[in-house]
Design a protein around this motif. Structure first.
Motif, PDB file in Angstrom:
ATOM      1  N   MET A   6       0.831  -1.196   0.000  1.00  0.00           N
ATOM      2  CA  MET A   6       0.000   0.000   0.000  1.00  0.00           C
ATOM      3  C   MET A   6       0.876   1.260   0.000  1.00  0.00           C
ATOM      4  O   MET A   6       1.950   1.248   0.585  1.00  0.00           O
ATOM      5  CB  MET A   6      -0.865   0.003   1.266  1.00  0.00           C
ATOM      6  CG  MET A   6      -1.970   1.012   1.213  1.00  0.00           C
ATOM      7  SD  MET A   6      -2.574   1.442   2.829  1.00  0.00           S
ATOM      8  CE  MET A   6      -2.582  -0.102   3.682  1.00  0.00           C
ATOM      9  N   ALA A   7       0.449   2.297  -0.644  1.00  0.00           N
ATOM     10  CA  ALA A   7       1.235   3.535  -0.658  1.00  0.00           C
ATOM     11  C   ALA A   7       1.118   4.237   0.678  1.00  0.00           C
ATOM     12  O   ALA A   7       0.059   4.253   1.279  1.00  0.00           O
ATOM     13  CB  ALA A   7       0.719   4.458  -1.760  1.00  0.00           C
ATOM     14  N   SER A   8       2.217   4.762   1.175  1.00  0.00           N
ATOM     15  CA  SER A   8       2.129   5.577   2.381  1.00  0.00           C
ATOM     16  C   SER A   8       1.766   6.990   1.951  1.00  0.00           C
ATOM     17  O   SER A   8       2.124   7.427   0.853  1.00  0.00           O
ATOM     18  CB  SER A   8       3.461   5.571   3.116  1.00  0.00           C
ATOM     19  OG  SER A   8       4.452   6.069   2.259  1.00  0.00           O
ATOM     20  N   ILE A   9       1.066   7.707   2.822  1.00  0.00           N
ATOM     21  CA  ILE A   9       0.575   9.018   2.421  1.00  0.00           C
ATOM     22  C   ILE A   9       1.227  10.105   3.269  1.00  0.00           C
ATOM     23  O   ILE A   9       1.025  10.164   4.465  1.00  0.00           O
ATOM     24  CB  ILE A   9      -0.963   9.105   2.591  1.00  0.00           C
ATOM     25  CG1 ILE A   9      -1.642   7.892   1.948  1.00  0.00           C
ATOM     26  CG2 ILE A   9      -1.507  10.392   2.046  1.00  0.00           C
ATOM     27  CD1 ILE A   9      -1.427   7.749   0.473  1.00  0.00           C
ATOM     28  N   GLY A  10       2.035  10.920   2.690  1.00  0.00           N
ATOM     29  CA  GLY A  10       2.676  12.014   3.411  1.00  0.00           C
ATOM     30  C   GLY A  10       2.042  13.335   3.028  1.00  0.00           C
ATOM     31  O   GLY A  10       0.989  13.369   2.413  1.00  0.00           O
ATOM     32  N   SER A  11       2.704  14.433   3.370  1.00  0.00           N
ATOM     33  CA  SER A  11       2.088  15.734   3.103  1.00  0.00           C
ATOM     34  C   SER A  11       2.010  16.012   1.605  1.00  0.00           C
ATOM     35  O   SER A  11       1.167  16.770   1.147  1.00  0.00           O
ATOM     36  CB  SER A  11       2.872  16.834   3.808  1.00  0.00           C
ATOM     37  OG  SER A  11       4.211  16.767   3.387  1.00  0.00           O
ATOM     38  N   GLY A  53       5.686   0.636  -4.944  1.00  0.00           N
ATOM     39  CA  GLY A  53       5.645   0.813  -6.401  1.00  0.00           C
ATOM     40  C   GLY A  53       4.484   1.661  -6.867  1.00  0.00           C
ATOM     41  O   GLY A  53       4.226   1.777  -8.067  1.00  0.00           O
ATOM     42  N   ILE A  54       3.767   2.274  -5.907  1.00  0.00           N
ATOM     43  CA  ILE A  54       2.598   3.102  -6.270  1.00  0.00           C
ATOM     44  C   ILE A  54       2.809   4.526  -5.755  1.00  0.00           C
ATOM     45  O   ILE A  54       3.188   4.722  -4.596  1.00  0.00           O
ATOM     46  CB  ILE A  54       1.310   2.531  -5.635  1.00  0.00           C
ATOM     47  CG1 ILE A  54       1.053   1.107  -6.129  1.00  0.00           C
ATOM     48  CG2 ILE A  54       0.110   3.429  -5.936  1.00  0.00           C
ATOM     49  CD1 ILE A  54      -0.091   0.407  -5.404  1.00  0.00           C
ATOM     50  N   ARG A  55       2.566   5.489  -6.614  1.00  0.00           N
ATOM     51  CA  ARG A  55       2.640   6.896  -6.194  1.00  0.00           C
ATOM     52  C   ARG A  55       1.233   7.483  -6.236  1.00  0.00           C
ATOM     53  O   ARG A  55       0.476   7.197  -7.174  1.00  0.00           O
ATOM     54  CB  ARG A  55       3.551   7.666  -7.152  1.00  0.00           C
ATOM     55  CG  ARG A  55       3.761   9.136  -6.783  1.00  0.00           C
ATOM     56  CD  ARG A  55       4.934   9.715  -7.579  1.00  0.00           C
ATOM     57  NE  ARG A  55       4.730   9.582  -9.020  1.00  0.00           N
ATOM     58  CZ  ARG A  55       4.102  10.488  -9.782  1.00  0.00           C
ATOM     59  NH1 ARG A  55       3.600  11.586  -9.239  1.00  0.00           N
ATOM     60  NH2 ARG A  55       3.978  10.302 -11.083  1.00  0.00           N
ATOM     61  N   ILE A  56       0.902   8.247  -5.199  1.00  0.00           N
ATOM     62  CA  ILE A  56      -0.415   8.900  -5.170  1.00  0.00           C
ATOM     63  C   ILE A  56      -0.221  10.386  -5.439  1.00  0.00           C
ATOM     64  O   ILE A  56       0.633  11.020  -4.832  1.00  0.00           O
ATOM     65  CB  ILE A  56      -1.079   8.740  -3.775  1.00  0.00           C
ATOM     66  CG1 ILE A  56      -1.372   7.272  -3.470  1.00  0.00           C
ATOM     67  CG2 ILE A  56      -2.362   9.559  -3.676  1.00  0.00           C
ATOM     68  CD1 ILE A  56      -2.487   6.661  -4.284  1.00  0.00           C
ATOM     69  N   VAL A  69      -5.112  10.147  -7.934  1.00  0.00           N
ATOM     70  CA  VAL A  69      -4.879   8.967  -8.771  1.00  0.00           C
ATOM     71  C   VAL A  69      -3.701   8.193  -8.203  1.00  0.00           C
ATOM     72  O   VAL A  69      -2.801   8.774  -7.577  1.00  0.00           O
ATOM     73  CB  VAL A  69      -4.591   9.322 -10.248  1.00  0.00           C
ATOM     74  CG1 VAL A  69      -5.837   9.794 -10.958  1.00  0.00           C
ATOM     75  CG2 VAL A  69      -3.474  10.344 -10.374  1.00  0.00           C
ATOM     76  N   ALA A  70      -3.720   6.885  -8.436  1.00  0.00           N
ATOM     77  CA  ALA A  70      -2.580   6.035  -8.107  1.00  0.00           C
ATOM     78  C   ALA A  70      -1.837   5.786  -9.414  1.00  0.00           C
ATOM     79  O   ALA A  70      -2.451   5.425 -10.426  1.00  0.00           O
ATOM     80  CB  ALA A  70      -3.062   4.715  -7.512  1.00  0.00           C
ATOM     81  N   ALA A  94      -4.846   2.232  -1.852  1.00  0.00           N
ATOM     82  CA  ALA A  94      -3.983   3.416  -1.713  1.00  0.00           C
ATOM     83  C   ALA A  94      -4.777   4.703  -1.965  1.00  0.00           C
ATOM     84  O   ALA A  94      -4.605   5.701  -1.268  1.00  0.00           O
ATOM     85  CB  ALA A  94      -2.812   3.312  -2.683  1.00  0.00           C
ATOM     86  N   VAL A  95      -5.665   4.649  -2.944  1.00  0.00           N
ATOM     87  CA  VAL A  95      -6.514   5.807  -3.251  1.00  0.00           C
ATOM     88  C   VAL A  95      -7.444   6.092  -2.061  1.00  0.00           C
ATOM     89  O   VAL A  95      -7.583   7.233  -1.603  1.00  0.00           O
ATOM     90  CB  VAL A  95      -7.324   5.550  -4.544  1.00  0.00           C
ATOM     91  CG1 VAL A  95      -8.499   6.508  -4.667  1.00  0.00           C
ATOM     92  CG2 VAL A  95      -6.414   5.660  -5.765  1.00  0.00           C
TER      93      VAL A  95
END
Ligand SMILES: CC(C)(COP(=O)(O)OP(=O)(O)OC[C@H]1O[C@@H](n2cnc3c(N)ncnc32)[C@H](O)[C@@H]1OP(=O)(O)O)[C@@H](O)C(=O)NCCC(=O)NCCS
Length: 231
Positions: free
Chosen positions: A1-6, A13-16, A73-74, A113-114
Motif C-alpha cells: 500500500m502507498a504511504s501518504i505524506g504531506s 511501487g505506487i505513487r499517489i 490517482v494512483a 492506496a486511493v
C-alpha cells in the motif's frame, strides 16, 4: 500500500498524486471499463449503476475541474501508468466516491492506496464523518471499505426502468395509494438548490448542497413542485 505524506505519497511501487484536468479522458475510460467489468462479473445489466464512456467523460471533466472536488490517482512508479482513481467532496458529511481501479491493475493495492489518501485528506479537515455507497453484490469493495473502518448504516434500492402511466396507476391502486394530483415534476435548476438542500436538512438532518448541485449539469436532478413550491 502507498504511504501518504504531506505531498501525498509513494510506496509499494505506487505513487499517489492529485488529479488534474489532463487525467479526465484516461479516467473516463478507466471508470467506464472498470464498472462494466464488475457489472458483467455479477450479471448486472451494463446500464445499471454503470458509466457509459460518454457519461464518464462528462463526469470526469466535471470532477477534475471542480475546485471543491478532491481527487487523487494512483500511478505505477515504474511505468507512469494510471492504476486507479477516486474522489472526495466536503459537506456536513464528507462523501467519498466513485473509487475505481483500472481493470489491468485490480488487486494490486491501488484502490486501497486511493482510499487511504482520500481518508487522510478528510481527517486533515476534521470532518465529522464520511459516507459512501456501494453495490451490495460487490464483496471486493465491501472488503476494502470494511477493512478501513466503514460500517454499513443503511440499505437502499435503486429501481430503474420505464413505467407507463397505466402501469403506474395500477401499481398505485394495488398499493392503496391515491393518485397524486397537482404535482409537476421538472428538471432541477441552480435556483432550486438552496430550497432542496433545506428540504434535505429537514428530512435527513444534514447538509448536502454540493451533492445536490452535482447532478444538474447532466440532467439527472429533478424536483416535484406543487402550487409553485418544491415538495
Ligand atoms: C473496488 C476496487 C476499487 C478495489 O480496487 P483494487 O485496486 O482492485 O483493490 P486493492 O488491490 O487495493 O485491494 C483492496 C482490498 O479490496 C479487497 N479485495 C481486493 N481484491 C479482492 C478479491 N479478489 N476478493 C476479495 N477481496 C478483494 C481486499 O479487502 C483488499 O484489501 P487487502 O489487500 O488489505 O486484503 C476495484 O475492484 C474496482 O475498481 N471495482 C469496480 C468499481 C467499483 O466497484 N468501485 C467501488 C464502488 S464506488
Amino acid at each position: 500500500m502507498a504511504s501518504i505524506g504531506s505531498t501525498l505519497g509513494t510506496g509499494g511501487g505506487i505513487r499517489i498524486r492529485r488529479v488534474d484536468p489532463h487525467d479526465a479522458m484516461p479516467l473516463a475510460t478507466m471508470i467506464s471499463d472498470s464498472f462494466l467489468a464488475f457489472n458483467q462479473s455479477v450479471n448486472i445489466p451494463p446500464h445499471v449503476d454503470g458509466f457509459t464512456l460518454e457519461t464518464s467523460r462528462d463526469l470526469m471533466k466535471h470532477f477534475t475541474s471542480t475546485p471543491t472536488m478532491y481527487g487523487v490517482v494512483a500511478v505505477e512508479e515504474s511505468s507512469g501508468a494510471l492504476m486507479a482513481g477516486g474522489f472526495m467532496y466536503p459537506g456536513d458529511v464528507y462523501a467519498i466516491g466513485p473509487v475505481f481501479a483500472d481493470n489491468a491493475f485490480k488487486g494490486r493495492g491501488a484502490g486501497k492506496a486511493v482510499m487511504v489518501a482520500l481518508i487522510e485528506k478528510v481527517r486533515s479537515e476534521n470532518a465529522k464523518s464520511i459516507r459512501l455507497c456501494q453495490v451490495a453484490a460487490n464483496p471486493i469493495s465491501f472488503g476494502l471499505y470494511a477493512s478501513l473502518g466503514f460500517v454499513p448504516v443503511e440499505c437502499w434500492m435503486d429501481l430503474e426502468g420505464n413505467v407507463t402511466t397505466e402501469e403506474a396507476s395500477s401499481a398505485n391502486r394495488s398499493c392503496g395509494f391515491s393518485p397524486v394530483t397537482g404535482v409537476d415534476v421538472r428538471r432541477m435548476e441552480e435556483a432550486d438548490v438552496k430550497c432542496c438542500n433545506e428540504l434535505h436538512k429537514k428530512t435527513m438532518g444534514f447538509d448536502r448542497e454540493q451533492r445536490i448541485r452535482m447532478d444538474i449539469p447532466n440532467g439527472a436532478a429533478w424536483v416535484a413542485v406543487r402550487a409553485g413550491e418544491i415538495m
